[in-house]
Scaffold this motif. Structure first.
Motif, mmCIF file in Angstrom:
data_model
loop_
_atom_site.group_PDB
_atom_site.id
_atom_site.type_symbol
_atom_site.label_atom_id
_atom_site.label_comp_id
_atom_site.label_asym_id
_atom_site.label_seq_id
_atom_site.Cartn_x
_atom_site.Cartn_y
_atom_site.Cartn_z
ATOM 1 N N VAL A 230 0.880 -1.128 -0.067
ATOM 2 C CA VAL A 230 0.037 -0.004 0.246
ATOM 3 C C VAL A 230 0.914 1.368 0.048
ATOM 4 C CG1 VAL A 230 -1.827 1.120 1.106
ATOM 5 C CG2 VAL A 230 -1.891 -1.424 1.331
ATOM 6 N N THR A 231 0.569 2.299 -0.785
ATOM 7 C CA THR A 231 1.265 3.473 -1.039
ATOM 8 C C THR A 231 0.559 4.648 -0.257
ATOM 9 O OG1 THR A 231 2.269 2.781 -2.983
ATOM 10 C CG2 THR A 231 2.441 4.970 -2.409
ATOM 11 N N VAL A 232 0.901 5.277 0.609
ATOM 12 C CA VAL A 232 0.341 6.504 1.183
ATOM 13 C C VAL A 232 1.027 7.572 0.765
ATOM 14 C CG1 VAL A 232 -0.366 7.545 3.367
ATOM 15 C CG2 VAL A 232 -0.606 4.849 3.073
ATOM 16 N N THR A 233 0.596 8.710 0.333
ATOM 17 C CA THR A 233 1.097 9.850 -0.257
ATOM 18 C C THR A 233 0.362 11.171 0.280
ATOM 19 O OG1 THR A 233 1.552 8.811 -2.427
ATOM 20 C CG2 THR A 233 1.906 11.231 -2.201
ATOM 21 N N VAL A 234 1.080 11.901 0.981
ATOM 22 C CA VAL A 234 0.594 12.915 1.421
ATOM 23 C C VAL A 234 1.632 14.351 0.930
ATOM 24 C CG1 VAL A 234 0.345 14.420 3.552
ATOM 25 C CG2 VAL A 234 0.156 11.753 3.516
ATOM 26 N N THR A 235 0.842 15.270 0.271
ATOM 27 C CA THR A 235 1.401 16.460 -0.191
ATOM 28 C C THR A 235 0.837 17.522 0.047
ATOM 29 O OG1 THR A 235 0.470 15.996 -2.517
ATOM 30 C CG2 THR A 235 2.528 15.020 -2.091
ATOM 31 N N GLY A 236 1.590 18.786 -0.181
ATOM 32 C CA GLY A 236 0.488 19.973 0.010
ATOM 33 C C GLY A 236 1.565 21.255 0.490
ATOM 34 N N ALA A 237 0.700 22.268 0.439
ATOM 35 C CA ALA A 237 1.439 23.303 1.085
ATOM 36 C C ALA A 237 0.483 24.412 1.230
ATOM 37 C CB ALA A 237 2.597 24.165 0.023
#
Length: 411
Positions: A343-350
């Motif tokens: 499982v791949t968990v991706t958290v991005t943002g600004a």
């Protein structure tokens, strides 16, 4: 059934029966006649007594009037007595009595008091249109009445003006009483509507609170109970596992059960206290995603975390908590529906661009038995994201896997 206000319940004898009848919707719909209250009996007797007193005064005036024959005076008194007795029927037939009294008072001087009482009752109990017709006819007949029966000691114009003003005053007084009763009925209806709206708002708030607690329980406990199920299943199917592995699985089960009980205690505490953040342990934020992934890895999952937010502590607590719940639900679903996959968990943002959380898993190998209650957590997450001002999308990927992707505002 309709309920009479407490103000009227304890002092029903003090209010008119017609007003209590209007305040009782069940009686109004059933068409039941209102029962006379003690006040009604007092008012009716007083009206009858007033009509008799006015009639008695007119009898003396007839005796002193030389233009009225004795036989006509006797007939006048007989008609006046019947008119006074008819006053007791004014509540049942206000319009009919007022119409009948119009010709009666024209031919009988002793029936004048009963006619004025009938006109007043009509103004209290019937709309203005009926009152205007009957009152207008009575006022129009006044000049003709005193032209046929002049008063020897009073000028004609003065007695006509006095009689017309008296008729107008009686009608005005009755309309004032009617308006006051209608105002009381409208205030009672307004109070009833306000109570109904308050009850509906309370029920809606209670329902929303229950839904929020149910969502929270699902988000929190589903993750813990899934860990319990995975390790309990491993112990069931691997009874010959090495003692160290068995002890490790038993430790995870114990810790997961303890954490589940602790989370359940927090949620129940929130329910009892009616608060959201002042009881129990601190609510999870975006910084807790690393611990969540580590916990899943300890449970045997293959998880890849791509955490591209430079300062997770700068994320608003409400946004971070929602992102944590989304990642938690995504890992729980992958554990249940795609066991053994990576499982791949991706958290991005600004700040200014928003926070994106994505949980992706490839298709599982082999058949996976269906899990009861599937999809409820995603429905709750979609609502949670919408309430936070963001959006959530989920569904299968072209390669056969499954993906949960959410965007949350980060201002």
């Amino acid at each position: 059934m309709g309920e009479t206000p407490a103000l009227f319940t304890g002092r029903r004898w003090f209010f008119p029966s017609a007003l209590l009848h209007e305040l009782d919707p069940d009686a109004a719909r059933a068409g039941r006649r209102p029962r006379r209250t003690a006040r009604d009996w007092v008012v009716d007797f007083s009206s009858f007594l007033l009509a008799v007193v006015v009639g008695a005064t007119a009898v003396e005036a007839l005796a002193d009037n030389p233009h009225v024959p004795n036989e006509l005076a006797v007939v006048d008194q007989l008609i006046g007595a019947l008119a006074c007795a008819a006053v007791w029927l004014r509540r049942r037939w206000p319009l009919g009595l007022a119409v009948a009294m119009t010709p009666v008072t024209f031919v009988s001087e002793t029936a004048g008091g009963a006619g004025l009482i009938a006109l007043f009752t009509l103004a209290v109990h019937r709309p203005f249109r009926s009152v205007a017709w009957v009152g207008g006819i009575n006022a129009a007949l006044v000049p003709l009445y005193y032209w046929l029966r002049p008063e020897p000691d009073v000028p004609y114009l003065l007695i006509v003006l006095f009689a017309v003003l008296l008729t107008v005053a009686i009608v005005g007084w009755g309309m004032f009483v009617r308006a006051k009763r209608q105002l009381m009925v409208s205030l009672r209806d307004r109070a009833r509507r306000a109570e109904t709206e308050a009850r509906l708002r309370a029920e809606q708030a209670q329902r929303l609170a229950r839904e929020a607690i149910a969502r929270e329980m699902h988000d929190v406990l589903a993750h813990r109970l899934t860990l319990l199920s995975v390790h309990a299943g491993a112990l069931e199917f691997r009874p010959d596992a090495p003692p160290a592995e068995t002890a490790r699985a038993a430790g995870v089960i114990r810790e997961s059960a303890h954490d589940a009980l602790q989370d359940l205690r927090e949620i129940i505490g929130v329910l009892r206290a009616g608060e959201s953040d002042d009881t129990g342990r601190p609510q999870p934020t975006l910084a807790a995603v690393d611990a969540l992934v580590a916990e899943s890895r300890e449970a045997g999952m293959k998880v890849v975390l791509n955490h591209r937010v430079e300062d997770p502590a700068a994320v608003p607590s409400s946004v971070g908590r929602t992102a944590y719940r989304i990642a938690q639900e995504g890992l729980t679903n992958a554990r249940k529906h795609a066991p053994g996959t990576e499982v791949t968990v991706t958290v991005t943002g600004a700040p200014g661009t928003g926070l994106t959380v994505c949980v992706h898993n490839p298709p599982p190998e082999g058949e996976v038995p269906p899990v009861p209650g599937s999809g409820q957590g995603l429905i709750g997450l979609t609502e949670r994201a919408n309430l936070a001002g963001g959006r959530l999308e989920h569904g299968p990927t072209p390669q056969g896997g499954f993906e949960v992707r959410a965007w949350l505002p980060w201002r």
